[in-house]
Design an enzyme around this catalytic site. Structure first.
Site, short mmCIF file in Angstrom:
data_model
loop_
_atom_site.label_atom_id
_atom_site.label_comp_id
_atom_site.label_asym_id
_atom_site.label_seq_id
_atom_site.Cartn_x
_atom_site.Cartn_y
_atom_site.Cartn_z
N ASP A 37 0.84 -1.20 0.00
CA ASP A 37 0.00 0.00 0.00
C ASP A 37 0.88 1.24 0.00
O ASP A 37 2.02 1.21 0.45
CB ASP A 37 -0.95 0.01 1.21
N TYR A 153 -13.30 6.74 -14.70
CA TYR A 153 -13.27 5.52 -13.89
C TYR A 153 -13.74 4.32 -14.72
O TYR A 153 -13.08 3.27 -14.75
CB TYR A 153 -14.16 5.71 -12.65
#
Ligand code: NAI
Length: 249
Positions: A37, A153
């Site tokens: 991450d 998106y």
């Protein structure tokens, strides 16, 4: 013997939402989990919880992507599962008429280019091993579009879906399976943030979900664990919908 016993899994976006739920599920099923991450506190916490490794990496950086697989290989000796999942939500006004080029490019970079980089750099490990499972997170919108104006998106996720299909076909004979995971709306920080900005959007979405609720991240994680496992040995190049029936409605 558990389904993912001693498989080495690298999960991007493991600090939150679907990635975190999947890290937990993989660990429960016996995998060695490498949590990747950009956000250090949440990624490190996830790794700690599942007894795995944390690699701080930005999946839009090729150097970081190379480093995260190398770290997994050096620590555990193989890379068996890649869950390429990190992603960001659409910018505020993501209609084709309003979205600026910078916002468009940023979404493609994080949601699509990252998946290209992850596949590019994990496939050589899997080729050498003669096996591997790659799961790329797309979305139900890649299959059916969206009436809520999120062009950058939706386009990015369409790209993930097409790339997964292409790679699934291309590497099938080498024992590498590549599938696109297409979740419906899932109750995660990403969705909560989106709905906090536009509460009516949540209601509009809910109406269209036949099961009448949003998914929990654990329900998506269960599907990812299946795709990662040998139970899915004949599934490759697929668009794997986990969407509460939304695409069929
Ligand atoms: P989330 O926001 O809860 O988690 C995303 C994680 O990715 C965060 O921990 C974040 O720090 C990390 N991340 C973001 N950019 C990164 C980067 N450049 N490098 C490394 N890590 C980065 O989101 P959620 O909901 O768990 O989403 C995961 C994936 O599922 C995304 O690709 C999203 O587009 C997709 N998805 C989500 C749906 C939903 O309704 N929540 C529905 C369909 C798809």
């Amino acid at each position: 013997m558990q389904r993912l016993q001693d498989r080495v899994a690298v999960i991007t976006g493991a600090g939150s939402g679907i990635g975190l739920a999947t890290a937990r599920r993989f660990a429960e099923e016996g995998a060695k989990v490498v949590c990747v991450d950009l956000d250090e506190p949440s990624g490190a916490k996830a790794a700690d919880e599942v007894g795995g490794l944390f690699v701080k990496a930005d999946v839009t950086s090729e150097d970081d992507v190379v480093r995260m697989y190398q770290t997994a290989f050096d620590a555990y000796g193989s890379v068996d599962i890649a869950f390429n999942n990190a992603g960001i939500s659409p910018p505020d006004d993501d209609s084709i008429l309003e979205t600026g080029l910078d916002a468009w490019r940023r979404v493609q970079e994080v949601n699509l280019t990252s998946v290209y980089l992850c596949c590019k750099h994990v496939i050589p490990y899997m080729r050498r091993q003669g096996k591997g499972s790659i799961i790329n997170t797309a979305s139900f919108v890649a299959v059916m579009g969206s009436a809520t104006s999120q062009i950058s998106y939706t386009a990015s996720k369409g790209g993930v879906l097409a790339m997964s299909r292409e790679l699934g076909v291309q590497f099938a004979r080498e024992g590498i399976r590549v599938n696109a995971l297409c979740p419906g709306p899932v109750n995660t920080p990403l969705l909560q943030e989106l709905f906090a900005k536009d509460p009516e959007r949540a209601q509009r979405r809910l109406v269209h979900i036949p099961v009448g609720r949003f998914a929990e991240a654990t329900e998506i994680a269960a599907a990812v664990a299946f795709l990662a496992s040998d139970d899915a040995s004949f599934i490759t190049g697929s668009e794997f919908l986990v969407d509460g029936g939304i695409s069929g409605a």
